[in-house]
Scaffold this motif. Structure first.
Motif, PDB file in Angstrom:
ATOM      1  N   LYS A 222      -7.109  -8.760   2.065  1.00 30.18           N
ATOM      2  CA  LYS A 222      -7.180  -7.262   1.545  1.00 30.18           C
ATOM      3  C   LYS A 222      -8.086  -7.152   0.530  1.00 30.18           C
ATOM      4  O   LYS A 222      -8.245  -8.212  -0.240  1.00 30.18           O
ATOM      5  CB  LYS A 222      -5.742  -6.710   1.315  1.00 30.18           C
ATOM      6  CG  LYS A 222      -5.586  -5.316   0.990  1.00 30.18           C
ATOM      7  CD  LYS A 222      -4.139  -4.960   0.695  1.00 30.18           C
ATOM      8  CE  LYS A 222      -3.650  -3.566   0.390  1.00 30.18           C
ATOM      9  NZ  LYS A 222      -4.247  -2.843   1.282  1.00 30.18           N
TER      10      LYS A 222
ATOM     11  N   VAL B 277       6.593  -5.781   1.210  1.00 31.26           N
ATOM     12  CA  VAL B 277       6.120  -4.536   2.386  1.00 31.26           C
ATOM     13  C   VAL B 277       6.240  -4.781   3.812  1.00 31.26           C
ATOM     14  O   VAL B 277       6.521  -6.087   3.891  1.00 31.26           O
ATOM     15  CB  VAL B 277       4.773  -4.445   1.998  1.00 31.26           C
ATOM     16  CG1 VAL B 277       4.195  -5.613   2.155  1.00 31.26           C
ATOM     17  CG2 VAL B 277       4.142  -3.329   2.516  1.00 31.26           C
ATOM     18  N   GLU B 278       6.405  -3.762   4.354  1.00 32.87           N
ATOM     19  CA  GLU B 278       6.330  -3.914   5.913  1.00 32.87           C
ATOM     20  C   GLU B 278       5.170  -4.212   6.327  1.00 32.87           C
ATOM     21  O   GLU B 278       4.043  -3.816   5.938  1.00 32.87           O
ATOM     22  CB  GLU B 278       6.845  -2.605   6.574  1.00 32.87           C
ATOM     23  CG  GLU B 278       8.244  -2.467   6.447  1.00 32.87           C
ATOM     24  CD  GLU B 278       8.578  -1.160   7.073  1.00 32.87           C
ATOM     25  OE1 GLU B 278       7.816  -0.074   7.550  1.00 32.87           O
ATOM     26  OE2 GLU B 278       9.882  -0.830   7.390  1.00 32.87           O
ATOM     27  N   LEU B 279       4.900  -5.435   7.142  1.00 34.15           N
ATOM     28  CA  LEU B 279       3.510  -5.722   7.715  1.00 34.15           C
ATOM     29  C   LEU B 279       3.199  -5.338   9.143  1.00 34.15           C
ATOM     30  O   LEU B 279       4.096  -5.514   9.856  1.00 34.15           O
ATOM     31  CB  LEU B 279       3.358  -7.282   7.624  1.00 34.15           C
ATOM     32  CG  LEU B 279       3.278  -7.757   6.021  1.00 34.15           C
ATOM     33  CD1 LEU B 279       3.546  -9.173   5.774  1.00 34.15           C
ATOM     34  CD2 LEU B 279       2.210  -7.207   5.098  1.00 34.15           C
ATOM     35  N   TYR B 280       2.135  -4.951   9.519  1.00 38.68           N
ATOM     36  CA  TYR B 280       1.804  -4.492  10.756  1.00 38.68           C
ATOM     37  C   TYR B 280       0.834  -5.190  11.481  1.00 38.68           C
ATOM     38  O   TYR B 280      -0.174  -5.447  10.644  1.00 38.68           O
ATOM     39  CB  TYR B 280       1.768  -2.972  10.774  1.00 38.68           C
ATOM     40  CG  TYR B 280       2.804  -2.215  10.473  1.00 38.68           C
ATOM     41  CD1 TYR B 280       3.611  -1.468  11.477  1.00 38.68           C
ATOM     42  CD2 TYR B 280       3.254  -1.844   9.174  1.00 38.68           C
ATOM     43  CE1 TYR B 280       4.832  -1.081  11.319  1.00 38.68           C
ATOM     44  CE2 TYR B 280       4.309  -1.151   8.936  1.00 38.68           C
ATOM     45  CZ  TYR B 280       5.070  -0.605   9.884  1.00 38.68           C
ATOM     46  OH  TYR B 280       6.327   0.129   9.462  1.00 38.68           O
TER      47      TYR B 280
ATOM     48  N   ILE C 199      -1.893  -3.877  -4.015  1.00 43.18           N
ATOM     49  CA  ILE C 199      -1.183  -4.944  -3.495  1.00 43.18           C
ATOM     50  C   ILE C 199       0.236  -5.032  -3.814  1.00 43.18           C
ATOM     51  O   ILE C 199       0.634  -5.205  -4.747  1.00 43.18           O
ATOM     52  CB  ILE C 199      -2.003  -6.449  -4.090  1.00 43.18           C
ATOM     53  CG1 ILE C 199      -3.410  -6.378  -3.545  1.00 43.18           C
ATOM     54  CG2 ILE C 199      -1.088  -7.629  -3.460  1.00 43.18           C
ATOM     55  CD1 ILE C 199      -4.078  -7.526  -4.179  1.00 43.18           C
ATOM     56  N   LYS C 200       1.012  -5.038  -2.659  1.00 46.64           N
ATOM     57  CA  LYS C 200       2.316  -4.971  -2.784  1.00 46.64           C
ATOM     58  C   LYS C 200       3.125  -6.303  -2.438  1.00 46.64           C
ATOM     59  O   LYS C 200       2.781  -7.137  -1.832  1.00 46.64           O
ATOM     60  CB  LYS C 200       2.986  -3.993  -1.712  1.00 46.64           C
ATOM     61  CG  LYS C 200       2.474  -2.547  -1.735  1.00 46.64           C
ATOM     62  CD  LYS C 200       2.706  -1.564  -0.745  1.00 46.64           C
ATOM     63  CE  LYS C 200       2.108  -0.147  -0.762  1.00 46.64           C
ATOM     64  NZ  LYS C 200       2.332   0.592   0.088  1.00 46.64           N
TER      65      LYS C 200
ATOM     66  N   TYR D  43       2.251 -13.832   2.960  1.00 46.51           N
ATOM     67  CA  TYR D  43       3.617 -13.250   2.680  1.00 46.51           C
ATOM     68  C   TYR D  43       4.591 -14.130   3.597  1.00 46.51           C
ATOM     69  O   TYR D  43       4.326 -14.691   4.617  1.00 46.51           O
ATOM     70  CB  TYR D  43       3.370 -11.951   3.352  1.00 46.51           C
ATOM     71  CG  TYR D  43       2.946 -10.837   2.522  1.00 46.51           C
ATOM     72  CD1 TYR D  43       3.754 -10.283   1.359  1.00 46.51           C
ATOM     73  CD2 TYR D  43       1.671 -10.547   2.503  1.00 46.51           C
ATOM     74  CE1 TYR D  43       3.477  -9.118   0.717  1.00 46.51           C
ATOM     75  CE2 TYR D  43       1.353  -9.556   1.682  1.00 46.51           C
ATOM     76  CZ  TYR D  43       1.842  -8.902   0.708  1.00 46.51           C
ATOM     77  OH  TYR D  43       1.378  -7.779   0.025  1.00 46.51           O
TER      78      TYR D  43
ATOM     79  N   TYR E 281      -0.754  -2.905   5.950  1.00 45.08           N
ATOM     80  CA  TYR E 281       0.137  -2.064   5.213  1.00 45.08           C
ATOM     81  C   TYR E 281       0.440  -0.957   6.130  1.00 45.08           C
ATOM     82  O   TYR E 281       1.646  -0.473   6.325  1.00 45.08           O
ATOM     83  CB  TYR E 281       0.010  -1.756   3.946  1.00 45.08           C
ATOM     84  CG  TYR E 281       0.042  -2.859   2.745  1.00 45.08           C
ATOM     85  CD1 TYR E 281       0.442  -4.159   2.947  1.00 45.08           C
ATOM     86  CD2 TYR E 281      -0.478  -2.714   1.618  1.00 45.08           C
ATOM     87  CE1 TYR E 281       0.530  -5.123   2.096  1.00 45.08           C
ATOM     88  CE2 TYR E 281      -0.585  -3.597   0.528  1.00 45.08           C
ATOM     89  CZ  TYR E 281      -0.061  -4.780   1.058  1.00 45.08           C
ATOM     90  OH  TYR E 281      -0.255  -5.726   0.052  1.00 45.08           O
ATOM     91  N   GLN E 282      -0.527  -0.383   6.814  1.00 45.60           N
ATOM     92  CA  GLN E 282      -0.519   1.014   7.386  1.00 45.60           C
ATOM     93  C   GLN E 282       0.562   0.919   8.666  1.00 45.60           C
ATOM     94  O   GLN E 282       0.559  -0.104   9.252  1.00 45.60           O
ATOM     95  CB  GLN E 282      -1.864   1.368   7.783  1.00 45.60           C
ATOM     96  CG  GLN E 282      -2.718   1.884   6.818  1.00 45.60           C
ATOM     97  CD  GLN E 282      -3.577   0.825   6.445  1.00 45.60           C
ATOM     98  OE1 GLN E 282      -3.218  -0.683   6.450  1.00 45.60           O
ATOM     99  NE2 GLN E 282      -4.838   0.939   5.797  1.00 45.60           N
ATOM    100  N   LYS E 283       1.356   1.875   8.796  1.00 43.15           N
ATOM    101  CA  LYS E 283       2.204   2.059   9.932  1.00 43.15           C
ATOM    102  C   LYS E 283       1.603   2.125  11.164  1.00 43.15           C
ATOM    103  O   LYS E 283       0.945   2.873  11.324  1.00 43.15           O
ATOM    104  CB  LYS E 283       3.184   2.926   9.804  1.00 43.15           C
ATOM    105  CG  LYS E 283       4.239   2.513   8.455  1.00 43.15           C
ATOM    106  CD  LYS E 283       5.559   3.601   8.595  1.00 43.15           C
ATOM    107  CE  LYS E 283       6.619   3.156   7.516  1.00 43.15           C
ATOM    108  NZ  LYS E 283       7.605   4.203   7.380  1.00 43.15           N
TER     109      LYS E 283
END
Length: 345
Positions: free
Chosen positions: A296, A306-309, A302-303, A284, A258-260
């Motif tokens: 995770k 979400v943007e995934l990285y 838990i989202k 996802y 999740y972290q950018k």
């Protein structure tokens, strides 16, 4: 040293011949443990049976210390084999089972007794020598099977799915015990398994088979981190393979975050969540319909959208073969996000 060179094996008559082993080569050095890894029907047990002398080969060679084994009987090859179902004599005692290969070698009774007692002590079965095998637990039966295979000091030890009959609680401890034993005794060992965790934890070197061919080979670190192709990436590590801007990218579930970071994979919508103890396995769906798996902590936030990285990405060519590790950088564009592949990590 054991060498298998360009091995080919087929079944059936001429018109209906089916090739099950196609140009397989491998090497086993003294004191080494190697694994033949792959799904059911890939040819790993067939390869093992050919090495043991149970099968004839169409072409290629099997050599021990530079001498061909193709005209050497199974008994003269002096190979120890542990079968998936152990193949023990259920109505005989532990002692009689371990003693069997020594009797076949024509060893005298006194020497047999010394060797059986020594190896039984080594595998922790000395107090069970007079017990009938049918009364043993699964873990104890496996120890008897291992003892029987190594009591004659084999040139090579062959393990065919040796842990598949054990429950999960026993499997890891037994795996560690077998690894330490064969390493301590210096017995060259080939293990057949469909379980990537077993292969990664026990092996010095791994050969991954697929449809009778060699899909990839390497030490455990390289197979995990630098898989030869997309098949290997998915089989070893369950790597996500996604297409982005006509580039094939691989990222392991534990490297999806999740972290950018600079490695944006896309916006994902949670479509499935499975619990696996302390971990949650999340699936996802990206905007273009591709799915990506993430691992995770089940106790974390838990989202659903979400943007995934990606923490670490690898790139494959149009044929699915590894190019090399790449750093994937985010390039902002009007109303969209694209990925550019730049430089080597």
């Amino acid at each position: 040293m054991l060498e298998v060179k360009n091995l080919c094996i087929s079944y059936g008559k001429k018109k209906d011949k089916k090739t099950v082993i196609d140009d397989i080569s491998l090497t086993l050095d003294k004191g080494q443990i190697i694994s033949l890894l792959g799904s059911s029907g890939c040819g790993k047990s067939t390869t093992l049976n050919a090495i043991a002398g149970f099968l004839e080969v169409d072409s290629g060679d099997i050599l021990y210390n530079g001498q061909t084994w193709l005209d050497t009987s199974t008994q003269k090859r002096n190979i120890g084999v542990v079968f998936q179902d152990y193949a023990l004599y259920a109505n005989k005692s532990v002692y009689q089972n371990i003693e069997m290969p020594l009797k076949m070698l024509g060893m005298n009774k006194k020497e047999r007794k010394e060797k059986v007692e020594t190896i039984a002590e080594r595998v922790g079965m000395a107090s069970f020598l007079n017990k009938q095998v049918s009364l043993l637990s699964g873990g104890q039966k496996q120890r008897v099977a291992i003892a029987r295979a190594i009591v004659k000091n084999p040139t090579v030890l062959l393990l065919d799915e040796p842990f598949s009959a054990l429950d999960a609680a026993l499997r890891k401890g037994t795996r560690d015990w077998v690894h330490d034993l064969v390493k301590e005794m210096g017995i060259p060992t080939i293990m057949v398994t469909h379980d990537q965790e077993e292969a990664l934890s026990m092996s010095d070197y791994i050969y991954l088979l697929h449809d009778g061919k060699m899909a990839c080979e390497g030490n455990p670190y390289d197979l995990w981190n630098l898989p030869c192709n997309t098949y290997t990436a998915k089989f070893v590590g369950n790597t996500n393979i996604i297409n982005y801007n006509n580039k094939t990218i691989g990222v392991k579930p534990q490297d999806v975050l999740y972290q950018k970071t600079s490695k944006l994979l896309g916006i994902g919508i949670l479509i499935r969540m499975d619990y696996a103890g302390d971990d949650a396995i999340l699936i996802y769906q990206l905007e273009d319909g591709q799915e990506i798996k993430m691992i995770k902590s089940a106790h974390s936030d838990i989202k659903e959208v979400v943007e995934l990285y990606g923490r670490r990405l690898i790139e494959f060519d149009e044929n699915g073969n590894l190019i090399k590790e790449r750093e994937v950088k985010l390039t902002p564009m009007l109303n969209s996000l694209t990925l550019e592949i730049e430089g080597v990590i």
